[in-house]
Design a protein around this motif. Structure first.
Motif, mmCIF file in Angstrom:
data_model
loop_
_atom_site.group_PDB
_atom_site.id
_atom_site.type_symbol
_atom_site.label_atom_id
_atom_site.label_comp_id
_atom_site.label_asym_id
_atom_site.label_seq_id
_atom_site.Cartn_x
_atom_site.Cartn_y
_atom_site.Cartn_z
ATOM 1 N N LEU A 57 -5.192 69.304 -62.469
ATOM 2 C CA LEU A 57 -6.418 69.290 -61.679
ATOM 3 C C LEU A 57 -6.766 67.868 -61.268
ATOM 4 N N LYS A 58 -7.477 67.758 -60.160
ATOM 5 C CA LYS A 58 -8.028 66.484 -59.731
ATOM 6 C C LYS A 58 -9.543 66.637 -59.668
ATOM 7 N N GLU A 64 -16.114 69.730 -60.118
ATOM 8 C CA GLU A 64 -15.925 70.191 -61.494
ATOM 9 C C GLU A 64 -15.106 71.470 -61.462
ATOM 10 N N TYR A 65 -14.219 71.624 -62.465
ATOM 11 C CA TYR A 65 -13.404 72.830 -62.567
ATOM 12 C C TYR A 65 -13.849 73.654 -63.768
ATOM 13 N N ILE A 66 -13.930 74.957 -63.537
ATOM 14 C CA ILE A 66 -14.199 75.917 -64.604
ATOM 15 C C ILE A 66 -13.040 76.889 -64.635
ATOM 16 N N ILE A 67 -12.333 76.886 -65.764
ATOM 17 C CA ILE A 67 -11.111 77.683 -65.885
ATOM 18 C C ILE A 67 -11.393 78.882 -66.776
ATOM 19 N N VAL A 160 -13.042 76.975 -69.999
ATOM 20 C CA VAL A 160 -12.898 75.527 -70.087
ATOM 21 C C VAL A 160 -13.439 74.893 -68.814
ATOM 22 N N SER A 161 -14.340 73.952 -68.965
ATOM 23 C CA SER A 161 -14.842 73.210 -67.805
ATOM 24 C C SER A 161 -14.459 71.742 -67.944
ATOM 25 N N VAL A 162 -14.058 71.130 -66.807
ATOM 26 C CA VAL A 162 -13.596 69.739 -66.770
ATOM 27 C C VAL A 162 -14.396 69.011 -65.711
ATOM 28 N N ALA A 163 -15.017 67.882 -66.098
ATOM 29 C CA ALA A 163 -15.833 67.119 -65.153
ATOM 30 C C ALA A 163 -15.730 65.641 -65.472
ATOM 31 N N THR A 164 -16.174 64.802 -64.513
ATOM 32 C CA THR A 164 -16.177 63.359 -64.720
ATOM 33 C C THR A 164 -17.250 62.731 -63.848
ATOM 34 N N ASP A 168 -13.581 58.060 -57.959
ATOM 35 C CA ASP A 168 -12.213 58.313 -57.537
ATOM 36 C C ASP A 168 -11.668 59.559 -58.209
ATOM 37 N N ASP A 169 -10.649 60.120 -57.576
ATOM 38 C CA ASP A 169 -10.012 61.296 -58.155
ATOM 39 C C ASP A 169 -9.307 60.928 -59.460
ATOM 40 N N VAL A 170 -9.445 61.801 -60.426
ATOM 41 C CA VAL A 170 -8.784 61.636 -61.724
ATOM 42 C C VAL A 170 -7.921 62.855 -61.969
ATOM 43 N N THR A 171 -6.635 62.616 -62.213
ATOM 44 C CA THR A 171 -5.708 63.717 -62.468
ATOM 45 C C THR A 171 -5.769 64.113 -63.939
ATOM 46 N N VAL A 172 -5.930 65.409 -64.174
ATOM 47 C CA VAL A 172 -6.070 65.930 -65.541
ATOM 48 C C VAL A 172 -5.120 67.097 -65.713
ATOM 49 N N GLU A 173 -4.471 67.145 -66.882
ATOM 50 C CA GLU A 173 -3.628 68.286 -67.246
ATOM 51 C C GLU A 173 -4.288 69.042 -68.385
ATOM 52 N N VAL A 174 -4.476 70.340 -68.200
ATOM 53 C CA VAL A 174 -5.126 71.187 -69.195
ATOM 54 C C VAL A 174 -4.167 72.303 -69.589
#
Length: 795
Positions: A57-58, A64-67, A160-164, A168-174
């Motif tokens: 995810l970026k 914000e991503y909610i998985i 699972v929710s991922v936020a920052t 700038d875009d931040v690459t995240v692996e979940v």
């Protein structure tokens, strides 16, 4: 249908919590909100995830991503899930915020994760956490390796929710995947890799079926590792939340630090629904090694662990009963044998058994309390002694006999002797009671806090009883107590044989029975104090274990010296004054040891050795000072040849060997000084006591005195026990001078009856060895019992 509605409700509530007003959402709808006047747009993207799939995810401050994860009925029926998040772009200033919502709990963390260490902390770009749920309410019975264990059932998958806050875009692996081998089976070894940011925990449930050889209601966790990475091992109740990070792992349950070896005894009474075993490596090795040893690039620790059932109740009771039976049997065999042998070899110590040829000068009968009633203090005794003893005359003699140094009234010597007994009883009472109170408090603190680092147990052979964590090491000290009481009985029995005061005033070695009683009390108190120390052994209270060993060593030396120097023997006041200094030095050496301290102590050690050597060589008639040294030299060195040739060759040779041994011991301590100063000091006392005993026996042989057969047999038994005991002592199971984790590296399995380790065996053998050594001292001069003191040489 209900599950889908529940997930939709959770997502809606999460968005509502972050929004100023509510917006309807669908599975892949962009969610927008306006924040007052800033008019910033946040896109919360809800996506579906698959267990085992790596989600890349970026995210940024506007996205914000909610998985949502769907259950996989084929893979997720017996184990919990583990969430792993990785990023190389996030910073501590703008971290990734991860929130995992479960049916009964919410878990959150930041990435990169910051782990404290002695250099301010280390950051890790990867974090992996096992999700928690209640295994007791989500488990079914399952038979594994012959034991009934719980098989865990999966709850609804997490969200699972991922936020920052990063622009700038931040690459995240979940990744969400099952946790393999989560449930621990008894007697099965497992291997796991963990890091400070990727801790792991596993579940153990107590089996219902117990066996006659194992106690499945009490188990021992054994943890080993080949690396030195410091780690915290925690035992927590099987309930949420689980504390599995360095910042909170010590908040719950039992915990300890370890690097290469660790162990904890766990009872079902404390964890009735099972427990979690939590492994959390630390950011550095300071707590385990005591030094700043940081390897931030490689904090991965490979751990092997196994849970073993503890000793069964039957074996527990059998070990205790067998110990008590052996002691009772020893009492019976020794008591009968010693009584028979003593009775056959005993010649009454009365004048009627001396015959007409005895060299004897009768004295005027004196009533029991004459003279003593007119003496009020120890100073009076010394004044009388100085008026009788002519030291210059003694030094001028070519041979000194016991009659020259046994001129005091025997009743004065008797009262001085018994002052040792009253002194040691007073010390035992005022020292022993606070010690017992303190260590019991230590044990209560350990039970309340779960801090297993507080007490340095041999965790692999520590059998609890009641509130005591390590009963076997306390109980094994029963030998000191019982053999001390037996020695007191032997001394009392021999004292009852001495009724003829006229005989005792002129024949044999003066008997100071008060000193023998003091030695018996010291042996008994060694058991009491050693048992108290083993309630909670640690770096702060080692002196509880060794204090009365100092007393035993000093009293042994004083008693041996007294046999040939009764009038000039040390008083109880000076003897216990020396012991007080020794205890003070031991405390100072533990708390404030330094290189300069070791230099000062070495100098004092050598000069004290030289002073005692002069006292022994000159029969106690030498004093410090140039004038006194001149008089001693003038009396002994009457010709030029005398200045080069020792007057007492045998004594000079043996005392020189003793001094060389002390110099070697002092130099070793100076060059290789360790933190264990108390053990070094104890070694000095014990070695010098043994050397003085050897000196005494050697001088008896040189002067053609006979060692009676019974004393010789006791000496052989004592040396055999001492040699075996020393082997057990060197195979130590703890080391109080190390850190708690360093001490655990010496932990070992039980060696005897699955109940005692080498240190317990050391307790038994050393108690027997010391008892027989004291019996040797008690019987050593029985060959002189009917020899007039004008014929007994002094050395």
């Amino acid at each position: 249908m209900r599950a889908s509605l529940l997930r939709a409700l959770v997502v809606s509530l999460s968005i509502l919590f972050a929004s100023s007003y509510e917006i309807p959402i669908n599975a892949n709808t962009n969610l927008t909100r306006h924040e007052n006047l800033n008019l910033q747009v946040l896109n919360a993207k809800v996506i579906n995830g698959t267990v085992g799939e790596v989600m890349r995810l970026k995210v940024n401050k506007n996205t914000e991503y909610i998985i949502q994860y769907e259950p996989d009925k084929e893979r997720l029926t017996e184990v919990p899930l583990r969430v792993t998040v990785f990023t190389q772009d996030a910073t501590l200033k703008n971290p990734i915020i991860v929130v995992v919502r479960q049916q009964k709990a919410v878990l959150s963390w930041e990435l990169p994760i910051h782990v404290d260490d002695s250099n301010g902390g280390t950051t890790f770009p990867r974090i992996s956490r096992t999700l928690c749920y209640d295994p007791w309410n989500n488990a079914t019975d399952h038979l594994q390796n012959g034991y009934s264990v719980k098989r865990l059932m999966l709850e609804d998958p997490p969200i699972v929710s991922v936020a920052t806050s990063s622009i700038d875009d931040v690459t995240v692996e979940v990744t969400v995947e099952p946790e393999d081998e989560f449930t621990i089976a008894p007697n099965q070894e497992y291997t796991v890799a963990v890091t400070p940011s990727e801790p792991k925990y596993f579940y153990y449930d107590f089996p219902d079926n117990a066996t006659q050889t194992d106690n499945t209601q009490t188990v021992v966790l054994v943890v080993t590792s080949e690396d030195n990475v410091c780690m915290t091992v925690s035992i927590q109740n099987a309930s949420c939340p689980v504390f599995d990070l360095n910042v909170d792992v010590k908040f719950e349950g039992l915990w300890e630090t370890m690097n290469r070896k660790g162990g904890i005894t766990i009872s079902k009474s404390k964890f009735p629904y099972g427990f979690f075993v939590v492994f959390v490596p630390q950011g550095d090795d300071v707590e385990c090694e005591g030094d700043d040893m940081i390897d931030a690039l490689n904090r991965t620790k490979i751990v092997k662990y196994i849970i073993k059932p503890s000793i069964s109740y039957v074996d527990y009771v059998n070990a205790i009963m067998a110990t008590c039976a052996c002691i009772v049997l020893f009492y019976m065999v020794f008591g009968v044998s010693f009584f028979v042998c003593s009775s056959k070899a005993y010649i009454p110590r009365t004048m009627e058994y001396m015959g007409d040829s005895a060299v004897y000068t009768p004295t005027t009968p004196v009533s029991e309390h004459d003279m003593l009633d007119n003496i009020s203090c120890e100073t009076d005794y010394d004044t009388i002694a100085e008026t009788i003893l002519d030291k210059a005359e003694i030094l001028a003699k070519d041979e000194v006999f016991l009659s020259d140094l046994a001129r005091k009234d025997f009743r004065i010597l008797k009262k001085k002797s018994y002052s040792y007994l009253w002194h040691i009883l007073t010390v035992a009472l005022f020292y022993g009671l606070p010690v017992a109170q303190l260590v019991i408090t230590y044990q209560k603190v350990l039970n309340d806090t779960g801090n297993q680092d507080l007490c340095y147990y041999n965790f692999l052979c520590a059998h609890p009883l009641g509130f005591l964590s390590d009963f076997n090491h306390l109980f094994s000290n029963i030998g000191y107590v019982m053999f001390g009481l037996l020695f007191l009985w032997c001394v009392y029995r021999r004292e009852c044989w001495h009724k003829d005061n006229d005989f005792d005033a002129h024949f044999g070695i003066p008997q100071h029975y008060g000193m023998f009683y003091a030695i018996g009390v010291a042996l008994t108190m060694e058991g009491v104090l050693s048992g108290s120390y083993h309630i909670c052994p640690n770096h702060s209270n080692f002196q509880f274990d060794s204090s009365f060993m100092y007393v035993i060593a000093v009293l042994g030396m004083v008693k041996i010296y007294q046999t040939r120097h009764p009038d000039i023997n040390a008083t109880a006041y000076s003897t216990f004054g020396v012991l007080a200094v020794a205890i003070f030095l031991g405390m100072w050496g533990i708390l404030a040891s330094s290189y300069y301290f070791w230099i000062a102590f070495t100098v004092v050690h050598i000069f004290v050795g030289l002073y005692l050597t002069a006292q022994i060589y000159y029969f106690g008639c030498w004093k410090v000072g140039i004038k006194n040294y001149y008089h001693s030299w003038a009396n002994i060195c009457r010709t030029p040849w005398d200045t080069l040739r020792p007057k007492y060759t045998s004594s000079f040779f043996l005392l020189t060997i003793g001094n060389v041994c002390n110099w070697a011991l002092a130099i070793y301590g100076l060059l290789y000084h360790q933190k264990d100063f108390a053990m070094h000091l104890l070694a000095i006392f014990m070695i010098n006591t043994i050397m003085y005993f050897i000196f005494y026996v050697a001088m008896k042989v040189i002067h053609k005195e006979r060692v009676n057969t019974l004393a010789l047999c006791f000496l052989v038994i004592s040396l055999t026990c001492a040699t075996t005991a020393m082997y057990c002592f060197l195979n130590k199971s703890i080391s109080w001078s190390q850190t708690p984790a360093g001490s655990r590296q010496f932990n070992q399995e039980c060696k005897l009856m699955r109940f005692y380790d080498y240190h317990d065996i050391w307790h038994f053998l050393s108690a027997v060895g010391m008892f027989f050594m004291f019996m040797v001292i008690l019987l050593l001069d029985d060959d002189l019992s009917h020899v007039h003191r004008t014929k007994i040489r002094v050395f």
